[in-house]
Design a protein around this motif. Sequence first.
Motif, PDB file in Angstrom:
ATOM      1  N   LEU A   6       0.850  -1.182   0.000  1.00 12.32           N
ATOM      2  CA  LEU A   6       0.000   0.000   0.000  1.00 12.32           C
ATOM      3  C   LEU A   6       0.892   1.239   0.000  1.00 12.32           C
ATOM      4  O   LEU A   6       1.675   1.466   0.938  1.00 12.32           O
ATOM      5  N   ARG A   7       0.797   2.021  -1.087  1.00  9.43           N
ATOM      6  CA  ARG A   7       1.640   3.228  -1.226  1.00  9.43           C
ATOM      7  C   ARG A   7       0.743   4.388  -1.689  1.00  9.43           C
ATOM      8  O   ARG A   7       0.071   4.289  -2.719  1.00  9.43           O
ATOM      9  N   ASP A   8       0.716   5.419  -0.888  1.00  7.77           N
ATOM     10  CA  ASP A   8      -0.084   6.609  -1.200  1.00  7.77           C
ATOM     11  C   ASP A   8      -1.556   6.253  -1.433  1.00  7.77           C
ATOM     12  O   ASP A   8      -2.216   6.775  -2.331  1.00  7.77           O
ATOM     13  N   GLY A   9      -2.074   5.307  -0.638  1.00  7.30           N
ATOM     14  CA  GLY A   9      -3.487   4.942  -0.732  1.00  7.30           C
ATOM     15  C   GLY A   9      -3.822   4.005  -1.862  1.00  7.30           C
ATOM     16  O   GLY A   9      -4.992   3.697  -2.073  1.00  7.30           O
ATOM     17  N   LYS A  10      -2.817   3.513  -2.617  1.00  7.44           N
ATOM     18  CA  LYS A  10      -3.062   2.596  -3.727  1.00  7.44           C
ATOM     19  C   LYS A  10      -2.442   1.243  -3.411  1.00  7.44           C
ATOM     20  O   LYS A  10      -1.348   1.168  -2.870  1.00  7.44           O
ATOM     21  N   ALA A  11      -3.195   0.177  -3.769  1.00  6.33           N
ATOM     22  CA  ALA A  11      -2.742  -1.181  -3.494  1.00  6.33           C
ATOM     23  C   ALA A  11      -2.019  -1.752  -4.719  1.00  6.33           C
ATOM     24  O   ALA A  11      -2.532  -1.693  -5.838  1.00  6.33           O
ATOM     25  N   ILE A  12      -0.807  -2.302  -4.486  1.00  7.54           N
ATOM     26  CA  ILE A  12      -0.018  -2.940  -5.547  1.00  7.54           C
ATOM     27  C   ILE A  12       0.176  -4.394  -5.135  1.00  7.54           C
ATOM     28  O   ILE A  12       0.663  -4.684  -4.043  1.00  7.54           O
ATOM     29  N   THR A  13      -0.215  -5.320  -6.007  1.00  2.00           N
ATOM     30  CA  THR A  13      -0.123  -6.746  -5.712  1.00  2.00           C
ATOM     31  C   THR A  13       1.098  -7.341  -6.416  1.00  2.00           C
ATOM     32  O   THR A  13       1.331  -7.093  -7.604  1.00  2.00           O
ATOM     33  N   PHE A  14       1.879  -8.132  -5.682  1.00  2.00           N
ATOM     34  CA  PHE A  14       3.035  -8.845  -6.231  1.00  2.00           C
ATOM     35  C   PHE A  14       2.778 -10.334  -6.100  1.00  2.00           C
ATOM     36  O   PHE A  14       2.482 -10.830  -5.009  1.00  2.00           O
ATOM     37  N   LYS A  15       2.875 -11.034  -7.235  1.00  2.00           N
ATOM     38  CA  LYS A  15       2.655 -12.474  -7.248  1.00  2.00           C
ATOM     39  C   LYS A  15       3.990 -13.198  -7.381  1.00  2.00           C
ATOM     40  O   LYS A  15       4.959 -12.656  -7.914  1.00  2.00           O
ATOM     41  N   GLY A  16       4.032 -14.418  -6.928  1.00  2.00           N
ATOM     42  CA  GLY A  16       5.267 -15.203  -6.980  1.00  2.00           C
ATOM     43  C   GLY A  16       5.125 -16.429  -7.848  1.00  2.00           C
ATOM     44  O   GLY A  16       4.408 -16.437  -8.847  1.00  2.00           O
ATOM     45  N   SER A  17       5.783 -17.486  -7.426  1.00  2.00           N
ATOM     46  CA  SER A  17       5.811 -18.733  -8.202  1.00  2.00           C
ATOM     47  C   SER A  17       4.465 -19.438  -8.123  1.00  2.00           C
ATOM     48  O   SER A  17       3.716 -19.298  -7.152  1.00  2.00           O
ATOM     49  N   ILE A  18       4.161 -20.241  -9.158  1.00  2.00           N
ATOM     50  CA  ILE A  18       2.913 -21.007  -9.178  1.00  2.00           C
ATOM     51  C   ILE A  18       3.057 -22.313  -8.424  1.00  2.00           C
ATOM     52  O   ILE A  18       2.079 -23.042  -8.259  1.00  2.00           O
ATOM     53  N   TYR A  19       4.300 -22.643  -7.990  1.00  2.00           N
ATOM     54  CA  TYR A  19       4.534 -23.923  -7.336  1.00  2.00           C
ATOM     55  C   TYR A  19       4.481 -23.769  -5.822  1.00  2.00           C
ATOM     56  O   TYR A  19       4.961 -22.780  -5.269  1.00  2.00           O
ATOM     57  N   PRO A  20       3.915 -24.773  -5.116  1.00  2.00           N
ATOM     58  CA  PRO A  20       3.922 -24.739  -3.650  1.00  2.00           C
ATOM     59  C   PRO A  20       5.215 -25.347  -3.099  1.00  2.00           C
ATOM     60  O   PRO A  20       6.031 -25.892  -3.843  1.00  2.00           O
ATOM     61  N   GLY A  79       6.915 -28.298  -1.052  1.00  2.00           N
ATOM     62  CA  GLY A  79       6.737 -29.645  -0.528  1.00  2.00           C
ATOM     63  C   GLY A  79       5.981 -30.593  -1.426  1.00  2.00           C
ATOM     64  O   GLY A  79       6.227 -31.795  -1.381  1.00  2.00           O
ATOM     65  N   GLU A  80       5.035 -30.154  -2.225  1.00  2.00           N
ATOM     66  CA  GLU A  80       4.286 -31.071  -3.075  1.00  2.00           C
ATOM     67  C   GLU A  80       5.204 -31.620  -4.176  1.00  2.00           C
ATOM     68  O   GLU A  80       6.001 -30.890  -4.767  1.00  2.00           O
ATOM     69  N   TYR A  81       5.045 -32.895  -4.470  1.00  2.00           N
ATOM     70  CA  TYR A  81       5.943 -33.565  -5.418  1.00  2.00           C
ATOM     71  C   TYR A  81       5.361 -33.479  -6.829  1.00  2.00           C
ATOM     72  O   TYR A  81       4.196 -33.802  -7.069  1.00  2.00           O
ATOM     73  N   TYR A  82       6.194 -33.019  -7.771  1.00  2.00           N
ATOM     74  CA  TYR A  82       5.819 -32.972  -9.194  1.00  2.00           C
ATOM     75  C   TYR A  82       6.873 -33.774  -9.976  1.00  2.00           C
ATOM     76  O   TYR A  82       8.057 -33.424  -9.984  1.00  2.00           O
ATOM     77  N   ASP A  83       6.426 -34.839 -10.593  1.00  2.00           N
ATOM     78  CA  ASP A  83       7.348 -35.719 -11.321  1.00  2.00           C
ATOM     79  C   ASP A  83       7.892 -35.000 -12.569  1.00  2.00           C
ATOM     80  O   ASP A  83       7.131 -34.453 -13.368  1.00  2.00           O
ATOM     81  N   ASN A  84       9.242 -34.989 -12.704  1.00  2.00           N
ATOM     82  CA  ASN A  84       9.944 -34.439 -13.878  1.00  2.00           C
ATOM     83  C   ASN A  84       9.714 -32.936 -14.061  1.00  2.00           C
ATOM     84  O   ASN A  84       9.787 -32.422 -15.172  1.00  2.00           O
ATOM     85  N   ILE A  85       9.376 -32.228 -12.989  1.00  2.00           N
ATOM     86  CA  ILE A  85       9.204 -30.776 -13.064  1.00  2.00           C
ATOM     87  C   ILE A  85      10.116 -30.127 -12.035  1.00  2.00           C
ATOM     88  O   ILE A  85      10.100 -30.499 -10.865  1.00  2.00           O
ATOM     89  N   GLN A  86      10.933 -29.173 -12.497  1.00  2.00           N
ATOM     90  CA  GLN A  86      11.830 -28.452 -11.588  1.00  2.00           C
ATOM     91  C   GLN A  86      11.151 -27.158 -11.164  1.00  2.00           C
ATOM     92  O   GLN A  86      10.777 -26.328 -11.977  1.00  2.00           O
ATOM     93  N   LYS A  87      10.984 -27.015  -9.869  1.00  2.00           N
ATOM     94  CA  LYS A  87      10.346 -25.811  -9.345  1.00  2.00           C
ATOM     95  C   LYS A  87      11.338 -24.655  -9.398  1.00  2.00           C
ATOM     96  O   LYS A  87      12.514 -24.810  -9.067  1.00  2.00           O
ATOM     97  N   ILE A  88      10.850 -23.494  -9.814  1.00  2.00           N
ATOM     98  CA  ILE A  88      11.700 -22.298  -9.904  1.00  2.00           C
ATOM     99  C   ILE A  88      11.069 -21.202  -9.055  1.00  2.00           C
ATOM    100  O   ILE A  88       9.900 -20.873  -9.218  1.00  2.00           O
TER     101      ILE A  88
END
Length: 660
Positions: free
Chosen positions: A537-551, A553-562
């Motif tokens: 929240l800056r000067d009354g305006k909300a800015i959203t920052f998103k991150g990785s789509i991966y959680p 601990g959950e296991y994903y076969d043949n997928i490297q989490k970044i």
Amino acid sequence: MGLIILAIFSYRNTRTILNTNNLTEQDFIYEEIKSFIELELVALSIIEEPMEQQMHNYSETLIEDYFKNTQNIENLDLLQIRDELEMDNELFDLYVINRDGIVVNTTFKEDLYINFFSFGYAHKNYLLDIFANKKFDSPRFFFEHKTKRYKKYCYQPTNDGKYIIEIGLYSAQADKIYNYTITHLGEIPQKKPNLTSVDIFFYADKPYPLNLKREFIPAHIPLIDDLLHGKMITIGHAENGSGHINYTYFFLKDLNPKIFSGTIIRISNDPASQEHFIRKEKLKISLVLLFSLLLVFFLIYNRAKAIVFPIYDLIDKTKIIANGNYRERVNEDGHNEIATLSKNFNKMVNNIEERNNEIEEQSEFLYQVNRKLNEAYKLLDHQKNLLENKQDDLTASLNYAHRIQESLLPAPEEFTELFPESFVYILPRDIVSGDFYWYSKINNQIVVVASDCTGHGVPGAFMSMIGMTILHHLVNYEYITDPALILSRLDIEINDLLVYKNHHEQRFEGMDASVCTIDLDTNEMKFASAQRPIMLLRDGKAITFKGSIYPIGEYYDNIQKIFSNTTIPLLENDSVYMFSDGYTSQFNETGEKKFNFGRFRQLLTDINRRPLKEQPVIIQRTFEAWKGNSEQIDDILIVGFKYNKLKHKKTYSAKDLLED
């Protein structure tokens, strides 16, 4: 002479049988009404239980949030407050009562400035007890004469003891019970010709009629004292234009008296029909007697046996029948007056026997119903005790787990030392939580973590303790402050701990997390996350920052989490909010809508102008208003802090101390 004696005996015996039948019928009506009222009270108590809890919640909210300061309470807009609490304006009414018992503010304008003390000593003493005890209380349903409906009330004094806040609540189910009661009481006289009415009066220090059309007779007020001591009283009363009416009064004591001590039952009986029957029988007997005397005068010798024997039989059978054996019948042989009398007498006995059988059948039915109800009550009480014991054991275990989890969570007070304007709002769905926050200061870098573990309750709490332990080691012992690296190492460590025998099997245990590292030298914040956004929240305006789509601990076969970093330059008075998805996932009371991210974003934007220490109160109040009486579906965590370019004391990690 014998015929005269027989006629007198038959007349008196007929009158005795009718009186006995009236008493038996009166006792049966009393038991029927008593059972009906008890069933009605049980039905109303079942309706009252959830209503009382709902009213208690609203009363606490009004006392603590709206009427904490009572200086202007008499001028507040109660209609607006009712709407803000989303109380149904068709069902709920609010009242403010001062210490003189006067309604000084209400949504039910017909009661404005009414004096409750004028209702009688019982009502006055009850309200004074509410002031004295300083506790919430709710008596049973009360019949409101102005609306002709049952209404449930609750009372709770304000914190300063100057006013009582009263909430009134209607119930459609209670309306049905009232209508059924009035209908049933009106049907009883139709089934019993001698009765004119059956009326019910609630008694405090004076009787209040259930049916407004049936008032308590003022001349009978002195009888109430004897009724309260368990007496049954029958008294005659001359009605204008309707002859003489007999009134029989009973009193049913309330097992849980508050305002009303019990219920008065009045049975109105018109003796005219009975007297008419007796006069008719008297005339019939007189005619038979006169005719018989004439026959005796002329045929005394020839007809002596034919007359004397039937009379003896009639006398004997009358005694047997008078003792309760209604199966006996008088011999009807012959075509004389005695035979006619015997037939009429047998018809009368048939009617009495049929009525007696009906009474016995109904008594047996009521006995069986009462027995089954007692068995059901015992079974429910036993099951209730079992559930309470299990609930106590489970609660004790969860409380112990909660104390362990609390000891591992960092103290919010220490977080305030790092960020003077900050708060931590955590609301578990159960006693223990699967959401956790964590922070540490390494040199001039502050690492803040907000995590949402898989599940809630005990499974979520286990995952949270694992996550806090790994974070403590990575940051404070390996000196890792890079958010993306922290998430990568956290993912590796959790997967190593939760290893499966089949490495190709998909696994869902883990957590979503956001990590922020604030560099106090460069005034920059690095951010990385696993499926959890943050909001700036800056000067009354909300800015959203998103991150990785991966959680994590959950296991994903043949997928490297970044996991990658986002660098955010911080300005003076920037506010940062880190949160789990529990708040946005909550359903409203109808279960049709979730709070969702858009409402949450608007909520943070609206409250950002307020000091951060006040924001958790608004967040909690908004959540309760949205949720209503529905269940909380997930754990909730919100961490908020405002960045100021202040000098921070340098702290040392375990690694720093070892290197020194």
